[in-house]
Design an enzyme around this catalytic site. Structure first.
Site, PDB file in Angstrom:
ATOM      1  N   GLN A 126      66.144 135.322  30.211  1.00 38.27           N
ATOM      2  CA  GLN A 126      64.917 135.728  29.531  1.00 38.27           C
ATOM      3  C   GLN A 126      64.073 136.575  30.475  1.00 38.27           C
ATOM      4  O   GLN A 126      64.299 136.615  31.686  1.00 38.27           O
ATOM      5  CB  GLN A 126      64.129 134.493  29.077  1.00 38.27           C
ATOM      6  CG  GLN A 126      64.844 133.660  28.029  1.00 38.27           C
ATOM      7  CD  GLN A 126      64.065 132.394  27.683  1.00 38.27           C
ATOM      8  OE1 GLN A 126      63.477 131.751  28.543  1.00 38.27           O
ATOM      9  NE2 GLN A 126      64.079 132.031  26.416  1.00 38.27           N
ATOM     10  N   THR A 127      63.062 137.203  29.917  1.00 34.13           N
ATOM     11  CA  THR A 127      62.288 138.197  30.654  1.00 34.13           C
ATOM     12  C   THR A 127      61.514 137.619  31.831  1.00 34.13           C
ATOM     13  O   THR A 127      61.637 138.086  32.967  1.00 34.13           O
ATOM     14  CB  THR A 127      61.326 138.913  29.691  1.00 34.13           C
ATOM     15  OG1 THR A 127      62.105 139.603  28.707  1.00 34.13           O
ATOM     16  CG2 THR A 127      60.448 139.912  30.432  1.00 34.13           C
ATOM     17  N   PHE A 128      60.710 136.607  31.581  1.00 33.94           N
ATOM     18  CA  PHE A 128      59.835 136.112  32.647  1.00 33.94           C
ATOM     19  C   PHE A 128      60.599 135.382  33.752  1.00 33.94           C
ATOM     20  O   PHE A 128      60.337 135.623  34.942  1.00 33.94           O
ATOM     21  CB  PHE A 128      58.711 135.255  32.055  1.00 33.94           C
ATOM     22  CG  PHE A 128      57.525 136.069  31.646  1.00 33.94           C
ATOM     23  CD1 PHE A 128      56.331 135.987  32.334  1.00 33.94           C
ATOM     24  CD2 PHE A 128      57.609 136.950  30.576  1.00 33.94           C
ATOM     25  CE1 PHE A 128      55.235 136.762  31.970  1.00 33.94           C
ATOM     26  CE2 PHE A 128      56.526 137.727  30.199  1.00 33.94           C
ATOM     27  CZ  PHE A 128      55.331 137.631  30.901  1.00 33.94           C
TER      28      PHE A 128
END
Length: 493
Positions: A126-128
């Site tokens: 995921q991004t974070f």
């Protein structure tokens, strides 16, 4: 302010003046003297010009050096830019010709380039979590951003991508800008633009040092045009005073990921072709801008992504399951405190963790009851203690981690091309793109790495984990001795 094109003075002129006494000179001797003088002048002129970069390592290891580009003095410059959701298969000779050439070690400016077939993201993809891994050198379970969404027991609050709560962010691993700005006592400055986690303000959080924040940072704006982003990067680089100018610039491009979630990735899609073509043009303009400023030979540029994207068919009723059909709302409220994430995984937090085994068994049975054996087998219900150690997540190394309590008690993990959503209204129409799968089971999660500049060799290296980006940033800074990196190895060592 454009720094006009002049030769970069990378060397000092140490020639000594010599007094020559008059003596009788023949014509033949004069011709020889004139010829030697011409050769000497040519050699001196050549020594003033930037040298072509060869195929060997060109690491600039002494930060005390400054370099004159014709108008201003510069320290070496490092630029890190992430394209959210950009899978290596989007690098295409037709639609992204500049990135394609770089990925194949071809540069119009004779730059050294290091690439890999792909870079390995951390779980969850995921991004974070992955952007924080790249700037801390740690896996998500080690740096604290364990997912895009999670419950933080310490603050009794929910973390989401738009949550800038300093209480949560201060309780995570130290980012690269804190390390470099602290070690240099503020002399080394870092500028970030939209990098996840970089715009948190700690001023009202008294026990957090100022260096925890980048010296310059820009707030997230998903509608920002790429040319505006490029202009901001060059505003940092074009600052007139050496003492004000950042030596590390970190930026983030969200456009490709946003499109992929809505429509998936299909290179036959003209809208996707146009979008990735614009990203390609952005990087071409970046490199050309550095060349015009005569900074290319003292700049290290890294192009990365956090993860890829996998397409899921949401129309056939077989690839997407709905949580509310599996676990009725009244039963959920009785046993479950929080339910996080959708797509490849769902994280279930229990009111009483002692109930985890029988609730885990119940979810598994309800999945089969609602969707049948063939579909339910594509979804794996596990306790957090049962994560495969190769995923490098919960207690992967047989020891407790500081952020274990941010990990949900039960996880539902989908196979590649399958997904889970909370409610019927969440089911999209058509093909959707998603990410979060473990890379070991889903090659669609692969990310990219292209590094160019004097610190790199001209070569293709084997795939490596994205936590290595942190080590490269340390090396590029030329600020810390090897003993202070606290790393046993780095890709570039």
């Amino acid at each position: 302010m454009l720094l006009f094109e002049q030769p970069v003075d990378l060397e000092k002129n140490n020639e000594d003046d010599t007094n020559i006494k008059p003596f009788a000179i023949s014509r033949h001797f004069l011709l020889k003297l004139l010829l030697c003088g011409i050769i000497l002048i040519e050699l001196l002129l050549y020594s003033k010009c930037p040298k072509p970069i060869d195929n060997g390592p060109r690491t600039i290891a002494n930060r005390s050096n400054t370099y004159f580009n014709g108008t201003h003095d510069f320290k070496t410059l490092t630029i890190l830019i992430s394209i959210d959701g950009f899978h290596p298969r989007l690098i295409d000779a037709k639609y992204t010709p500049f990135l394609y050439n770089l990925h194949n070690l071809r540069s119009p400016y004779d730059m050294n380039i290091t690439t890999a077939p792909y870079m390995i993201p951390s779980f969850p993809t995921q991004t974070f979590p992955n952007h924080w891994s790249m700037v801390t050198g740690k896996y998500p379970i080690e740096h604290g951003i364990v997912s895009n969404i999670f419950w933080d027991n310490f603050t009794s609050s929910e973390f989401r991508p738009n949550n800038l709560d300093a209480r949560i962010w201060s309780n995570t691993a130290d980012p690269i800008w804190q390390l470099l700005q602290t070690e240099s006592q503020g002399e080394y400055k870092v500028a970030t633009h939209m990098w996840p986690g970089s715009e948190v303000v700690y001023e009202d959080h008294g026990d957090v040092p100022r260096e925890r924040m980048p010296f310059y940072f820009g707030k997230f704006n998903q509608w920002e045009k790429l040319q505006d982003k490029l202009a901001q990067i060059f505003r940092y680089i074009d600052m007139p005073q050496l003492k004000d100018r950042p030596e590390l610039v970190i930026s983030y491009i969200p456009n490709v990921d946003s499109y992929g979630h809505s429509f998936g990735y299909d290179l036959r899609d003209k809208r996707l072709q146009k979008l990735i073509g614009e990203v390609d043009g952005f990087f071409l303009d970046l490199i050309e801008g550095l060349q015009k400023r005569n900074l290319l030979k003292i700049s290290n540029v890294m192009i990365v992504s956090d993860h890829g994207m996998s397409n899921v068919n949401a129309n056939d009723g077989e690839h997407v399951v709905v949580w509310e059909r599996v676990f009725p709302a009244d039963a959920m409220s009785a046993f479950i405190s929080h339910l996080y994430n959708e797509g490849p995984m769902m994280m279930v937090c229990l009111k009483n963790p002692r109930d985890k085994q029988w609730i885990c068994d119940l979810i598994e049975a309800q999945l089969e009851k609602a969707y049948g054996d063939e579909i339910s087998r594509k979804f794996h219900v596990i306790l957090k203690e049962d994560f495969d150690p190769s995923w490098k997540y919960f207690q992967y190394d047989n020891r407790k981690h500081r952020y274990d309590d941010r990990v949900g008690d039960i996880w539902i993990l989908a196979d590649e091309y399958y997904a889970i959503v909370k409610e019927m209204g969440d089911v999209p129409i058509g093909i959707m793109g998603t990410h979060g799968y473990n890379f070991n089971n889903c090659s669609d999660m692969a990310s990219i790495f292209i590094g160019m500049g004097p610190m790199f060799n001209n070569e293709v290296v084997p795939p490596f984990e994205n936590i290595e980006v942190y080590n490269m940033l340390i090396k590029a800074s030329a600020l810390l001795g090897e003993e202070k990196t606290k790393k046993e190895k780095s890709l570039l060592q």
